[in-house]
Design a protein around this motif. Structure first.
Motif, PDB file in Angstrom:
ATOM      1  N   GLU A   6       0.511  -1.302   0.072  1.00 21.50           N
ATOM      2  CA  GLU A   6      -0.003   0.020   0.122  1.00 21.50           C
ATOM      3  C   GLU A   6       1.040   1.239  -0.104  1.00 21.50           C
ATOM      4  O   GLU A   6       0.578   2.396  -0.607  1.00 21.50           O
ATOM      5  N   LEU A   7       2.033   1.343   0.800  1.00 22.70           N
ATOM      6  CA  LEU A   7       2.879   2.475   0.846  1.00 22.70           C
ATOM      7  C   LEU A   7       3.474   2.624  -0.617  1.00 22.70           C
ATOM      8  O   LEU A   7       3.518   3.735  -1.182  1.00 22.70           O
ATOM      9  N   ILE A   8       4.061   1.486  -1.143  1.00 27.04           N
ATOM     10  CA  ILE A   8       4.492   1.608  -2.571  1.00 27.04           C
ATOM     11  C   ILE A   8       3.434   2.295  -3.564  1.00 27.04           C
ATOM     12  O   ILE A   8       3.969   3.090  -4.408  1.00 27.04           O
ATOM     13  N   ALA A   9       2.202   1.686  -3.428  1.00 23.02           N
ATOM     14  CA  ALA A   9       1.313   2.341  -4.317  1.00 23.02           C
ATOM     15  C   ALA A   9       0.934   3.628  -4.071  1.00 23.02           C
ATOM     16  O   ALA A   9       0.612   4.516  -5.153  1.00 23.02           O
ATOM     17  N   LEU A  10       1.017   4.151  -2.998  1.00 25.67           N
ATOM     18  CA  LEU A  10       0.670   5.659  -2.569  1.00 25.67           C
ATOM     19  C   LEU A  10       2.180   6.455  -3.029  1.00 25.67           C
ATOM     20  O   LEU A  10       1.844   7.452  -3.836  1.00 25.67           O
ATOM     21  N   VAL A  11       3.328   5.700  -2.993  1.00 24.44           N
ATOM     22  CA  VAL A  11       4.449   6.721  -3.590  1.00 24.44           C
ATOM     23  C   VAL A  11       4.258   6.737  -5.240  1.00 24.44           C
ATOM     24  O   VAL A  11       4.530   7.714  -5.589  1.00 24.44           O
ATOM     25  N   GLU A  12       4.090   5.601  -5.755  1.00 26.04           N
ATOM     26  CA  GLU A  12       3.895   5.507  -7.179  1.00 26.04           C
ATOM     27  C   GLU A  12       2.698   6.578  -7.449  1.00 26.04           C
ATOM     28  O   GLU A  12       2.848   7.092  -8.609  1.00 26.04           O
ATOM     29  N   GLU A  13       1.683   6.528  -6.741  1.00 23.99           N
ATOM     30  CA  GLU A  13       0.793   7.615  -7.156  1.00 23.99           C
ATOM     31  C   GLU A  13       1.163   9.139  -6.892  1.00 23.99           C
ATOM     32  O   GLU A  13       1.036   9.860  -8.109  1.00 23.99           O
ATOM     33  N   GLU A  14       1.856   9.274  -6.002  1.00 23.35           N
ATOM     34  CA  GLU A  14       2.314  10.729  -5.961  1.00 23.35           C
ATOM     35  C   GLU A  14       3.480  10.974  -7.038  1.00 23.35           C
ATOM     36  O   GLU A  14       3.373  12.184  -7.603  1.00 23.35           O
ATOM     37  N   LEU A  15       4.245   9.917  -7.356  1.00 18.69           N
ATOM     38  CA  LEU A  15       5.265  10.226  -8.321  1.00 18.69           C
ATOM     39  C   LEU A  15       4.550  10.324  -9.930  1.00 18.69           C
ATOM     40  O   LEU A  15       5.101  11.235 -10.732  1.00 18.69           O
ATOM     41  N   ALA A  17       1.866  11.683 -10.401  1.00 21.85           N
ATOM     42  CA  ALA A  17       1.296  13.071 -10.426  1.00 21.85           C
ATOM     43  C   ALA A  17       2.158  13.921 -10.727  1.00 21.85           C
ATOM     44  O   ALA A  17       2.334  14.846 -11.328  1.00 21.85           O
ATOM     45  N   ALA A  18       3.528  13.546 -10.050  1.00 18.54           N
ATOM     46  CA  ALA A  18       4.744  15.021 -10.150  1.00 18.54           C
ATOM     47  C   ALA A  18       5.042  14.765 -11.677  1.00 18.54           C
ATOM     48  O   ALA A  18       5.363  15.707 -12.241  1.00 18.54           O
ATOM     49  N   TYR A  19       5.228  13.346 -12.367  1.00 18.98           N
ATOM     50  CA  TYR A  19       5.558  13.194 -13.623  1.00 18.98           C
ATOM     51  C   TYR A  19       4.620  13.840 -14.591  1.00 18.98           C
ATOM     52  O   TYR A  19       4.852  14.714 -15.673  1.00 18.98           O
ATOM     53  N   LYS A  20       3.338  13.942 -14.271  1.00 16.20           N
ATOM     54  CA  LYS A  20       2.293  14.642 -14.917  1.00 16.20           C
ATOM     55  C   LYS A  20       2.515  15.908 -15.234  1.00 16.20           C
ATOM     56  O   LYS A  20       2.342  16.671 -15.915  1.00 16.20           O
ATOM     57  N   LYS A  21       2.729  16.393 -13.937  1.00 19.00           N
ATOM     58  CA  LYS A  21       2.861  17.819 -13.720  1.00 19.00           C
ATOM     59  C   LYS A  21       4.078  18.689 -14.187  1.00 19.00           C
ATOM     60  O   LYS A  21       4.141  19.511 -14.818  1.00 19.00           O
TER      61      LYS A  21
END
Length: 83
Positions: A6-15, A17-21
């Motif tokens: 779950e933690l890895i999934a949250l970090v990947e989600e944040e990452l 979003a950062a790549y998209k932005k």
């Protein structure tokens, strides 16, 4: 409490979003240090202000995501050195 997956999934989600932005262009070491310092400072501010655990955790995820981003995209300057 979160599982590792779950933690890895949250970090990947944040990452993601950062790549998209901001795109996926590699950072220089100085760029990485500045961005990481900003994220760590935000984490420290949340801790010092005794913010809700969810808010502190959100900052922690951002720190982890920026570390992963640098490791994943590499250094803009190629020094021909192995990690």
């Amino acid at each position: 409490m979160f599982s590792r997956q779950e933690l890895i999934a949250l970090v990947e989600e944040e990452l993601d979003a950062a790549y998209k932005k901001h795109g996926r262009e590699p950072w220089g070491r100085n760029d990485f240090y500045g961005i990481l310092k900003e994220e760590v400072d935000e984490l420290w501010d949340a801790i010092k202000a005794d913010r809700l655990p969810e808010e502190v955790f959100e900052e922690l995820i951002q720190v982890a995501a920026m570390c992963l981003r640098y490791a994943e995209t590499g250094n803009r300057y190629n020094y021909n050195k192995e990690l």
